[in-house]
Design a protein around this motif. Structure first.
Motif, PDB file in Angstrom:
ATOM      1  N   LYS A   2       0.837  -1.191   0.000  1.00  0.00           N
ATOM      2  CA  LYS A   2       0.000   0.000   0.000  1.00  0.00           C
ATOM      3  C   LYS A   2       0.876   1.247   0.000  1.00  0.00           C
ATOM      4  N   GLU A   3       0.345   2.298  -0.631  1.00  0.00           N
ATOM      5  CA  GLU A   3       1.068   3.565  -0.703  1.00  0.00           C
ATOM      6  C   GLU A   3       0.150   4.683  -0.253  1.00  0.00           C
ATOM      7  N   PHE A   4       0.729   5.784   0.184  1.00  0.00           N
ATOM      8  CA  PHE A   4      -0.059   6.952   0.515  1.00  0.00           C
ATOM      9  C   PHE A   4      -0.671   7.512  -0.763  1.00  0.00           C
ATOM     10  N   SER A   5      -1.941   7.864  -0.693  1.00  0.00           N
ATOM     11  CA  SER A   5      -2.650   8.303  -1.896  1.00  0.00           C
ATOM     12  C   SER A   5      -2.444   9.787  -2.216  1.00  0.00           C
ATOM     13  N   LEU A   7       0.332  11.588  -2.366  1.00  0.00           N
ATOM     14  CA  LEU A   7       1.701  11.944  -2.755  1.00  0.00           C
ATOM     15  C   LEU A   7       1.877  11.660  -4.238  1.00  0.00           C
ATOM     16  N   ASP A   8       2.559  12.572  -4.931  1.00  0.00           N
ATOM     17  CA  ASP A   8       2.860  12.328  -6.342  1.00  0.00           C
ATOM     18  C   ASP A   8       4.097  11.427  -6.422  1.00  0.00           C
ATOM     19  N   PRO A   9       4.502  11.029  -7.616  1.00  0.00           N
ATOM     20  CA  PRO A   9       5.653  10.121  -7.742  1.00  0.00           C
ATOM     21  C   PRO A   9       6.949  10.641  -7.111  1.00  0.00           C
ATOM     22  N   LYS A  10       7.067  11.956  -6.948  1.00  0.00           N
ATOM     23  CA  LYS A  10       8.267  12.524  -6.329  1.00  0.00           C
ATOM     24  C   LYS A  10       8.130  12.686  -4.817  1.00  0.00           C
ATOM     25  N   GLY A  11       6.972  12.298  -4.274  1.00  0.00           N
ATOM     26  CA  GLY A  11       6.761  12.410  -2.842  1.00  0.00           C
ATOM     27  C   GLY A  11       6.187  13.735  -2.386  1.00  0.00           C
ATOM     28  N   ASN A  12       5.741  14.559  -3.320  1.00  0.00           N
ATOM     29  CA  ASN A  12       5.147  15.849  -2.981  1.00  0.00           C
ATOM     30  C   ASN A  12       3.652  15.698  -2.734  1.00  0.00           C
ATOM     31  N   PRO A  13       3.071  16.550  -1.879  1.00  0.00           N
ATOM     32  CA  PRO A  13       1.624  16.491  -1.642  1.00  0.00           C
ATOM     33  C   PRO A  13       0.866  16.712  -2.943  1.00  0.00           C
ATOM     34  N   SER A  14      -0.204  15.941  -3.125  1.00  0.00           N
ATOM     35  CA  SER A  14      -0.984  16.026  -4.358  1.00  0.00           C
ATOM     36  C   SER A  14      -2.405  15.564  -4.085  1.00  0.00           C
ATOM     37  N   ILE A  15      -3.358  16.240  -4.696  1.00  0.00           N
ATOM     38  CA  ILE A  15      -4.742  15.792  -4.598  1.00  0.00           C
ATOM     39  C   ILE A  15      -4.874  14.510  -5.414  1.00  0.00           C
ATOM     40  N   VAL A  16      -5.706  13.582  -4.966  1.00  0.00           N
ATOM     41  CA  VAL A  16      -5.888  12.311  -5.659  1.00  0.00           C
ATOM     42  C   VAL A  16      -6.638  12.556  -6.967  1.00  0.00           C
ATOM     43  N   ASP A  17      -6.145  11.955  -8.040  1.00  0.00           N
ATOM     44  CA  ASP A  17      -6.791  12.086  -9.353  1.00  0.00           C
ATOM     45  C   ASP A  17      -7.984  11.131  -9.396  1.00  0.00           C
ATOM     46  N   ILE A  18      -9.174  11.700  -9.429  1.00  0.00           N
ATOM     47  CA  ILE A  18     -10.394  10.886  -9.492  1.00  0.00           C
ATOM     48  C   ILE A  18     -11.086  11.018 -10.849  1.00  0.00           C
ATOM     49  N   SER A  19     -10.396  11.575 -11.816  1.00  0.00           N
ATOM     50  CA  SER A  19     -11.009  11.865 -13.110  1.00  0.00           C
ATOM     51  C   SER A  19     -11.516  10.610 -13.828  1.00  0.00           C
ATOM     52  N   GLU A  20     -10.925   9.466 -13.576  1.00  0.00           N
ATOM     53  CA  GLU A  20     -11.341   8.227 -14.254  1.00  0.00           C
ATOM     54  C   GLU A  20     -12.345   7.413 -13.438  1.00  0.00           C
ATOM     55  N   LYS A  21     -12.638   7.839 -12.234  1.00  0.00           N
ATOM     56  CA  LYS A  21     -13.570   7.085 -11.390  1.00  0.00           C
ATOM     57  C   LYS A  21     -15.003   7.312 -11.836  1.00  0.00           C
ATOM     58  N   LYS A  22     -15.863   6.336 -11.529  1.00  0.00           N
ATOM     59  CA  LYS A  22     -17.277   6.437 -11.838  1.00  0.00           C
ATOM     60  C   LYS A  22     -18.016   7.075 -10.666  1.00  0.00           C
ATOM     61  N   THR A  71     -15.654  20.568   4.682  1.00  0.00           N
ATOM     62  CA  THR A  71     -14.460  19.751   4.944  1.00  0.00           C
ATOM     63  C   THR A  71     -13.306  20.115   4.030  1.00  0.00           C
ATOM     64  N   ASP A  72     -13.575  20.369   2.756  1.00  0.00           N
ATOM     65  CA  ASP A  72     -12.489  20.683   1.823  1.00  0.00           C
ATOM     66  C   ASP A  72     -11.803  22.003   2.165  1.00  0.00           C
ATOM     67  N   ASP A  73     -12.451  22.869   2.939  1.00  0.00           N
ATOM     68  CA  ASP A  73     -11.809  24.101   3.399  1.00  0.00           C
ATOM     69  C   ASP A  73     -10.879  23.852   4.589  1.00  0.00           C
ATOM     70  N   LEU A  74     -11.092  22.736   5.273  1.00  0.00           N
ATOM     71  CA  LEU A  74     -10.334  22.432   6.483  1.00  0.00           C
ATOM     72  C   LEU A  74      -9.205  21.432   6.257  1.00  0.00           C
ATOM     73  N   ILE A  75      -9.429  20.465   5.376  1.00  0.00           N
ATOM     74  CA  ILE A  75      -8.445  19.413   5.088  1.00  0.00           C
ATOM     75  C   ILE A  75      -7.898  19.706   3.694  1.00  0.00           C
ATOM     76  N   PRO A  76      -6.632  20.101   3.586  1.00  0.00           N
ATOM     77  CA  PRO A  76      -6.098  20.670   2.345  1.00  0.00           C
ATOM     78  C   PRO A  76      -6.281  19.846   1.071  1.00  0.00           C
ATOM     79  N   LEU A  77      -6.181  18.531   1.126  1.00  0.00           N
ATOM     80  CA  LEU A  77      -6.202  17.753  -0.112  1.00  0.00           C
ATOM     81  C   LEU A  77      -7.523  17.013  -0.334  1.00  0.00           C
TER      82      LEU A  77
END
Length: 158
Positions: A2-5, A7-22, A71-77
């Motif tokens: 399992k990996e942290f969701s 983080l981008d491939p370089k380990g930087n904070p990143s929002i999760v890409d949900i563009s392909e989800k239903k 919630t999105d105003d309080l939790i950054p990602l």
């Protein structure tokens, strides 16, 4: 492995890409427990604690609902979600106030954080409104109780 969701491939904070989800119906329920103690519980009238600031549990329900919606105003990602339902209930058992926050939406990502934030802020509101009576109040736990609608459903039995 399992990996942290968030983080981008370089380990930087990143929002999760949900563009392909239903889009699916998603729900989550979280619980917070506030140990009020005997001194505060003596003020319980019917199903609420009435103070000069107003009814404690009713105010906590409103605060928790408002927080879940933001919630999105309080939790950054966290993604911005339009909640279709948010129900908060508070019951007492012994010296405890047990807060359940149940959140529902149709979307591409779950609402666990919204349920957790709603329950947490309701607990903090109870603390704030009762702290003049006692500083022995303890928010003893906040936990996800169940979630449905994503890759994996979850249910806690305790």
């Amino acid at each position: 492995m399992k990996e942290f969701s968030h983080l981008d491939p370089k380990g930087n904070p990143s929002i999760v890409d949900i563009s392909e989800k239903k889009v699916t119906k998603r729900s989550a329920r979280a619980r917070s427990v506030v140990v009020l103690g005997g001194e505060v519980m003596k003020l319980l009238e019917g199903n609420d604690i009435v103070t000069r600031k107003g009814p404690v549990f009713q105010t906590a329900i409103i605060a928790g609902t408002m927080a879940a919606k933001r919630t999105d105003d309080l939790i950054p990602l966290c993604h911005s979600l339009g909640l279709e339902n948010c129900q908060i209930t508070i019951v007492t058992r012994g010296h405890d106030a047990i807060i359940d926050c149940h959140v529902v939406t149709e979307g591409k990502t779950g609402v666990e954080m919204e349920a957790l934030v709603g329950a947490s802020v309701a607990a903090l509101t109870i603390y704030d409104m009762c702290k003049a009576i006692s500083h022995d109040i303890v928010i003893s736990e906040t936990k996800l109780m169940e979630k449905t609608g994503g890759k994996h459903d979850f249910r806690r039995d305790d």
